[in-house]
Design a protein around this motif. Sequence first.
Motif, mmCIF file in Angstrom:
data_model
loop_
_atom_site.group_PDB
_atom_site.id
_atom_site.type_symbol
_atom_site.label_atom_id
_atom_site.label_comp_id
_atom_site.label_asym_id
_atom_site.label_seq_id
_atom_site.Cartn_x
_atom_site.Cartn_y
_atom_site.Cartn_z
ATOM 1 N N VAL A 192 8.540 49.651 71.033
ATOM 2 C CA VAL A 192 9.594 48.783 71.575
ATOM 3 C C VAL A 192 10.502 48.307 70.444
ATOM 4 O O VAL A 192 11.728 48.327 70.566
ATOM 5 C CB VAL A 192 8.979 47.587 72.347
ATOM 6 C CG1 VAL A 192 10.056 46.590 72.745
ATOM 7 C CG2 VAL A 192 8.224 48.086 73.574
ATOM 8 N N ARG A 193 9.897 47.903 69.338
ATOM 9 C CA ARG A 193 10.678 47.454 68.180
ATOM 10 C C ARG A 193 11.555 48.593 67.647
ATOM 11 O O ARG A 193 12.726 48.394 67.317
ATOM 12 C CB ARG A 193 9.758 46.940 67.081
ATOM 13 C CG ARG A 193 10.513 46.333 65.894
ATOM 14 C CD ARG A 193 9.598 45.748 64.816
ATOM 15 N NE ARG A 193 8.784 44.662 65.350
ATOM 16 C CZ ARG A 193 7.467 44.749 65.589
ATOM 17 N NH1 ARG A 193 6.818 45.874 65.334
ATOM 18 N NH2 ARG A 193 6.804 43.726 66.054
ATOM 19 N N GLY A 253 14.511 48.950 69.794
ATOM 20 C CA GLY A 253 15.468 47.885 69.497
ATOM 21 C C GLY A 253 16.265 48.167 68.241
ATOM 22 O O GLY A 253 17.479 47.975 68.197
ATOM 23 N N LEU A 266 14.831 43.653 72.753
ATOM 24 C CA LEU A 266 13.645 44.494 72.588
ATOM 25 C C LEU A 266 12.824 44.069 71.377
ATOM 26 O O LEU A 266 11.589 44.013 71.439
ATOM 27 C CB LEU A 266 14.044 45.962 72.467
ATOM 28 C CG LEU A 266 14.510 46.636 73.753
ATOM 29 C CD1 LEU A 266 15.032 48.041 73.462
ATOM 30 C CD2 LEU A 266 13.392 46.685 74.781
ATOM 31 N N SER A 280 9.040 42.603 71.484
ATOM 32 C CA SER A 280 7.974 43.190 70.679
ATOM 33 C C SER A 280 7.272 42.114 69.857
ATOM 34 O O SER A 280 6.034 42.053 69.812
ATOM 35 C CB SER A 280 8.554 44.257 69.746
ATOM 36 O OG SER A 280 7.578 44.700 68.838
#
Length: 104
Positions: free
Chosen positions: A12-13, A16, A86, A90
């Motif tokens: 997720v990171r 982002g 995002l 995270s």
Amino acid sequence: MAEKLIVTPNAVRAGGNELLAAQAAFETIMRTLSTSVGSNGSETWGTDSYGKQFAEGTNGYYSSRGNLLKGGSDMSDTLREFGTGLIDASNTAVKTESGNTSAF
């Protein structure tokens, strides 16, 4: 049976960060476009009736140029917000997992 969906905070990171990179590139493009649009002057098409017909009105150049630049700015803002969202999600997931793990 439903398929499993596994989401990891690192993935997720990373998503982002990719959105933030895309936002930075898009912002550069929009800055170049804005500079290019303005570099030829505001009325290179003239002030006669043909020039006014081209430039004025809801479908004219002035309106279209403004809409394009505003839309580009809004897109850049949206990419930044999604990317930051995002990364924040995270970080929250990691923090929550850490808090839950330490409770046991």
